[in-house]
Design an enzyme around this catalytic site. Structure first.
Site, PDB file in Angstrom:
ATOM      1  NE  ARG A  10      -6.362   0.015   0.375  1.00 11.37           N
ATOM      2  CZ  ARG A  10      -6.377  -0.559   1.443  1.00 11.37           C
ATOM      3  NH1 ARG A  10      -5.836   0.187   2.489  1.00 11.37           N
ATOM      4  NH2 ARG A  10      -6.716  -1.805   1.691  1.00 11.37           N
TER       5      ARG A  10
ATOM      6  CG  HIS B 149       0.417  -4.145   5.340  1.00 12.15           C
ATOM      7  ND1 HIS B 149      -0.557  -4.057   4.349  1.00 12.15           N
ATOM      8  CD2 HIS B 149       1.288  -5.411   4.886  1.00 12.15           C
ATOM      9  CE1 HIS B 149      -0.556  -4.977   3.386  1.00 12.15           C
ATOM     10  NE2 HIS B 149       0.467  -5.781   3.828  1.00 12.15           N
TER      11      HIS B 149
ATOM     12  CD  GLU C 278      -0.213   0.319   4.510  1.00 12.56           C
ATOM     13  OE1 GLU C 278       0.353  -0.411   4.187  1.00 12.56           O
ATOM     14  OE2 GLU C 278      -1.571   0.409   4.362  1.00 12.56           O
TER      15      GLU C 278
ATOM     16  CG  HIS D  68      -2.033  -1.310   1.238  1.00 12.24           C
ATOM     17  ND1 HIS D  68      -2.538  -1.947   2.154  1.00 12.24           N
ATOM     18  CD2 HIS D  68      -2.593  -1.697   0.134  1.00 12.24           C
ATOM     19  CE1 HIS D  68      -3.405  -2.418   1.671  1.00 12.24           C
ATOM     20  NE2 HIS D  68      -3.515  -2.529   0.451  1.00 12.24           N
TER      21      HIS D  68
ATOM     22  CD  GLU E  14      -2.038  -3.274   8.927  1.00 14.42           C
ATOM     23  OE1 GLU E  14      -1.602  -2.197   8.980  1.00 14.42           O
ATOM     24  OE2 GLU E  14      -2.667  -4.048   7.951  1.00 14.42           O
TER      25      GLU E  14
END
Length: 379
Positions: A171, A241, A116, A113, A315
């Protein structure tokens, strides 16, 4: 000898200045094509000045990869994976110590993405840490005896470029749809696993647009084709991510738990503990469908379903204070704690795969001790 020197000097005057000879002088000077000598950049010098505590545009990351390959050429090779929609090369780094036998693989990709940015920053940090320490750190050197690392620093290169030039919060990828009126596919909804069934959209303007079909995008096609070709040797698939401070296990597309759920959770929780020990941050561990939201077509679920035993989505920081705009002063602590978590996962994988090695190594010593004790009893 004097005649040879005079001949060389004479040729120097006779050759036109714009001839553009690529002649090297002691490995440090080259002709730049304009009759001027310029200093050839030393990769070690470049890497010494490379700031891992800053975000870097793709041109700098490309250059960094080349310099890493040159400076650590005994253990690093760079390989072409495929081309993006906008015809940019996707290259990955392979870190491998020479071995006489086939080794197992750890795969890591970052930046699927585009917005990020902390993810590509971590991929670079990870490479740095492995290469700077593998000769002196017994833990890392042990890993490299059995494992090869494959690192793709930026998966969604076109989207990443777009975040630097047009829209910082973009994104998706940059593929064209609907006759050029809509752009981009969510590459983490485009893998061939329960494609577009939940947590994804078939409407192009949406952030979770899953593409025109499973693996319709050149980026996902390049990654999935390569992983398929290596899947029997890949022990772990890590995709980095942000944000949310989570370690996610399969699955996102169903509430059903995979057969190895307990083991995945145990390894993930141990990693979260190692991460917390570094700077005190809490990461939650669980499947995406249980602790985050439903997703289909994710690379994590796809990798697990084709037989890769350990598959995790990280994440990274934070929990929403800065979100995708994580300040640069948080790059180092984020990378330090994430490094601790990844090494913890590698510890568990290594123990599972090669714990018998230690028994084999101890056996001769144990046997020798038994013989010695028997000898002492008789004498």
């Amino acid at each position: 000898m004097k005649k040879l020197l005079w001949t060389v000097c004479l040729l120097g005057f006779l050759v036109p200045q714009n001839f553009g000879l690529q002649v090297q002088y002691d490995g440090t000077l080259t002709n730049n094509g304009h009759g001027e000598l310029e200093e050839k950049e030393d990769p070690r010098s470049y890497l010494e000045n490379y700031d891992y505590k800053k975000y870097h545009p793709i041109e700098e990351i490309y250059k960094w990869m080349s310099q890493i390959r040159e400076s650590y050429n005994k253990v690093v090779t760079q390989h072409f994976l495929g081309m993006t929609y906008e015809a940019r090369p996707m290259n990955y780094l392979k870190i491998s110590e020479p071995a006489s036998t086939q080794k197992k693989i750890i795969w890591m990709d970052c930046g699927i993405h585009a917005r990020e940015w902390i993810a590509p920053a971590f991929c670079q940090w990870f490479v740095k840490e492995i290469l700077q320490n593998y000769k002196t750190d017994s833990r890392i050197s042990r890993f490299l005896r059995k494992l090869d690392f494959y690192i793709l620093p930026v998966l969604n290169i076109d989207g990443y470029v777009y975040t630097w030039t047009h829209d910082r919060l973009w994104r998706k990828s940059r593929s064209s749809h609907n006759n050029g009126t809509c752009f981009g596919t969510d590459l983490n909804r485009n893998f061939n696993v329960s494609w577009c069934n939940t947590g994804a959209s078939k409407n192009c303007p949406d952030l979770t647009f899953c593409g025109t079909g499973p693996v319709s995008e050149p980026e996902t096609k390049a990654v999935s084709s390569f992983i398929e070709s290596k899947k029997d040797d890949i022990l772990c698939y890590l995709t980095m991510h942000s944000y949310g401070q989570l370690i996610l296990t399969p699955y996102g597309y169903t509430q059903n738990r995979p057969s190895t759920y307990d083991e995945l959770i145990r390894v993930g929780q141990k990693a979260a503990e190692a991460l917390k020990a570094k700077h005190g941050n809490n990461y939650r561990v669980g499947s995406s469908s249980e602790i985050l939201y439903s997703t289909s077509g994710s690379s994590r679920d796809w990798a697990y379903d084709i037989g890769i035993p350990f598959s995790y989505t990280f994440e990274l920081r934070d929990n929403g204070t800065y979100g995708f705009l994580l300040p640069e002063d948080q790059i180092q602590p984020t990378c330090e704690e994430t490094m601790a978590a990844v090494l913890s996962i590698l510890d568990d994988i290594f123990e599972k795969e090669w714990s018998t090695d230690r028994a084999v190594m101890l056996a001769p010593a144990t046997m020798g001790l038994s013989v010695f004790l028997t000898f002492m009893l008789f004498f």
